[in-house]
Scaffold this motif. Structure first.
Motif, PDB file in Angstrom:
ATOM      1  N   ALA A 153       3.570  -2.525  66.708  1.00 19.52           N
ATOM      2  CA  ALA A 153       3.903  -1.100  66.658  1.00 19.52           C
ATOM      3  C   ALA A 153       5.295  -0.903  66.067  1.00 19.52           C
ATOM      4  N   GLU A 154       6.181  -1.864  66.288  1.00 13.05           N
ATOM      5  CA  GLU A 154       7.535  -1.765  65.724  1.00 13.05           C
ATOM      6  C   GLU A 154       7.479  -1.816  64.193  1.00 13.05           C
ATOM      7  N   GLU A 155       6.621  -2.692  63.660  1.00 12.32           N
ATOM      8  CA  GLU A 155       6.459  -2.746  62.214  1.00 12.32           C
ATOM      9  C   GLU A 155       5.887  -1.422  61.697  1.00 12.32           C
ATOM     10  N   ALA A 156       4.892  -0.881  62.400  1.00 14.88           N
ATOM     11  CA  ALA A 156       4.307   0.402  62.007  1.00 14.88           C
ATOM     12  C   ALA A 156       5.359   1.510  62.051  1.00 14.88           C
ATOM     13  N   ALA A 157       6.249   1.459  63.017  1.00  7.62           N
ATOM     14  CA  ALA A 157       7.337   2.452  63.080  1.00  7.62           C
ATOM     15  C   ALA A 157       8.230   2.349  61.847  1.00  7.62           C
ATOM     16  N   GLY A 158       8.435   1.140  61.360  1.00  4.50           N
ATOM     17  CA  GLY A 158       9.203   0.955  60.132  1.00  4.50           C
ATOM     18  C   GLY A 158       8.501   1.564  58.925  1.00  4.50           C
ATOM     19  N   TRP A 159       7.182   1.446  58.871  1.00  2.00           N
ATOM     20  CA  TRP A 159       6.418   2.091  57.789  1.00  2.00           C
ATOM     21  C   TRP A 159       6.625   3.594  57.835  1.00  2.00           C
ATOM     22  N   ILE A 160       6.529   4.159  59.041  1.00  2.00           N
ATOM     23  CA  ILE A 160       6.678   5.606  59.197  1.00  2.00           C
ATOM     24  C   ILE A 160       8.063   6.038  58.720  1.00  2.00           C
ATOM     25  N   GLU A 161       9.075   5.271  59.067  1.00  2.00           N
ATOM     26  CA  GLU A 161      10.427   5.588  58.605  1.00  2.00           C
ATOM     27  C   GLU A 161      10.495   5.553  57.074  1.00  2.00           C
ATOM     28  N   GLN A 162       9.870   4.555  56.465  1.00  2.00           N
ATOM     29  CA  GLN A 162       9.832   4.486  54.993  1.00  2.00           C
ATOM     30  C   GLN A 162       9.094   5.684  54.408  1.00  2.00           C
ATOM     31  N   TRP A 163       7.993   6.075  55.043  1.00  2.00           N
ATOM     32  CA  TRP A 163       7.216   7.211  54.544  1.00  2.00           C
ATOM     33  C   TRP A 163       8.021   8.500  54.650  1.00  2.00           C
ATOM     34  N   GLN A 164       8.767   8.659  55.731  1.00  2.00           N
ATOM     35  CA  GLN A 164       9.606   9.853  55.866  1.00  2.00           C
ATOM     36  C   GLN A 164      10.676   9.864  54.771  1.00  2.00           C
ATOM     37  N   GLN A 165      11.245   8.716  54.480  1.00  2.00           N
ATOM     38  CA  GLN A 165      12.241   8.604  53.411  1.00  2.00           C
ATOM     39  C   GLN A 165      11.599   8.833  52.046  1.00  2.00           C
ATOM     40  N   GLY A 166      10.340   8.436  51.900  1.00  2.00           N
ATOM     41  CA  GLY A 166       9.625   8.643  50.649  1.00  2.00           C
ATOM     42  C   GLY A 166       9.535  10.109  50.266  1.00  2.00           C
ATOM     43  N   TRP A 167       9.360  10.988  51.264  1.00  4.91           N
ATOM     44  CA  TRP A 167       9.338  12.430  50.996  1.00  4.91           C
ATOM     45  C   TRP A 167      10.716  12.878  50.512  1.00  4.91           C
ATOM     46  N   ALA A 168      11.747  12.460  51.206  1.00  5.70           N
ATOM     47  CA  ALA A 168      13.112  12.868  50.842  1.00  5.70           C
ATOM     48  C   ALA A 168      13.477  12.403  49.440  1.00  5.70           C
ATOM     49  N   GLU A 169      12.976  11.228  49.052  1.00  6.89           N
ATOM     50  CA  GLU A 169      13.281  10.679  47.729  1.00  6.89           C
ATOM     51  C   GLU A 169      12.242  11.057  46.676  1.00  6.89           C
ATOM     52  N   GLU A 170      11.216  11.771  47.076  1.00  3.29           N
ATOM     53  CA  GLU A 170      10.156  12.257  46.189  1.00  3.29           C
ATOM     54  C   GLU A 170       9.446  11.134  45.427  1.00  3.29           C
ATOM     55  N   ARG A 171       9.283   9.994  46.123  1.00  6.75           N
ATOM     56  CA  ARG A 171       8.565   8.884  45.496  1.00  6.75           C
ATOM     57  C   ARG A 171       7.162   8.734  46.057  1.00  6.75           C
ATOM     58  N   ASP A 172       6.944   9.165  47.297  1.00 12.28           N
ATOM     59  CA  ASP A 172       5.601   9.252  47.856  1.00 12.28           C
ATOM     60  C   ASP A 172       5.598  10.254  48.999  1.00 12.28           C
ATOM     61  N   ALA A 173       4.398  10.713  49.339  1.00  7.66           N
ATOM     62  CA  ALA A 173       4.238  11.708  50.403  1.00  7.66           C
ATOM     63  C   ALA A 173       3.030  11.291  51.230  1.00  7.66           C
ATOM     64  N   GLN A 174       3.268  10.981  52.485  1.00  7.77           N
ATOM     65  CA  GLN A 174       2.243  10.434  53.373  1.00  7.77           C
ATOM     66  C   GLN A 174       1.994  11.407  54.520  1.00  7.77           C
TER      67      GLN A 174
END
Length: 193
Positions: A61-82
């Motif tokens: 679950a900790e690894e999955a939390a890291g994915w979620i953090e990356q996905w949230q950053q992806g929106w801010a950087e406009e590189r992906d939207a999850q």
């Protein structure tokens, strides 16, 4: 050297506002991922079907939390939207839908999705993909959305067809999975289709 054309979508087209929740009807909502989704995300990736068609696994679950953090950053950087696809009444995780490899200047992104085992066969991927496609093309102004899947993944091919993504061809030996190289179907929707 200047470009001869203007960007299809200027920088800030996504990140100028918080990532929206998108109602999908029939009790589904596409909503931004939250840190507390990590256990459900991890559990989803224990499914052998996801292992068959995806190239990632989740060890905790900790690894999955890291994915979620990356996905949230992806929106801010406009590189992906999850988005998490959830039951609107219970907030139960049913799947994921995304725009990946976003190129705002070109107006292009790749659509990706999966569903948890208990949500399969209920039209969840079709409804989520249709809503995301409509939002991206009609509200945001993307010009082209691409969708790829292993040619052997007939369920994904049906989702693509039902959501208006035209099959354009096969990318031979295009993606390495644990069982070897997969040929990939390339589908696309263009604004105005």
């Amino acid at each position: 050297m200047p470009y001869l054309t203007s960007p299809v979508l200027p920088p800030g087209s996504l990140a100028r506002t918080p990532q929206p929740a998108l109602p999908a009807g029939d009790g589904l909502v596409l909503r931004p991922w939250r840190t507390e989704d990590a256990p459900a995300l991890h559990a989803a990736f224990q499914d052998p079907v996801l292992h068959q068609w995806h190239i990632r696994s989740s060890d905790s679950a900790e690894e999955a939390a890291g994915w979620i953090e990356q996905w949230q950053q992806g929106w801010a950087e406009e590189r992906d939207a999850q988005w998490a696809v959830a039951d609107d009444a219970t907030d139960e995780l049913l799947g994921r839908v995304a725009l990946r490899q976003i190129l705002l200047g070109d107006g292009v992104a790749e659509v990706a999705y999966w569903t948890v085992a208990r949500a399969r066969g209920r039209g969840v991927a079709v409804r989520a993909t249709a809503v995301l496609g409509r939002w991206a093309l009609e509200e945001i102004g993307f010009h082209r959305l691409e969708l790829t899947h292993a040619t052997a993944n007939e369920a994904s091919c049906r989702v693509a067809a039902k959501t208006g993504f035209t099959l354009e061809g096969t990318k031979r030996s295009a993606l390495l999975h644990p069982d070897g190289w997969h040929d990939m179907h390339l589908h696309a929707r263009v604004r105005g289709d």
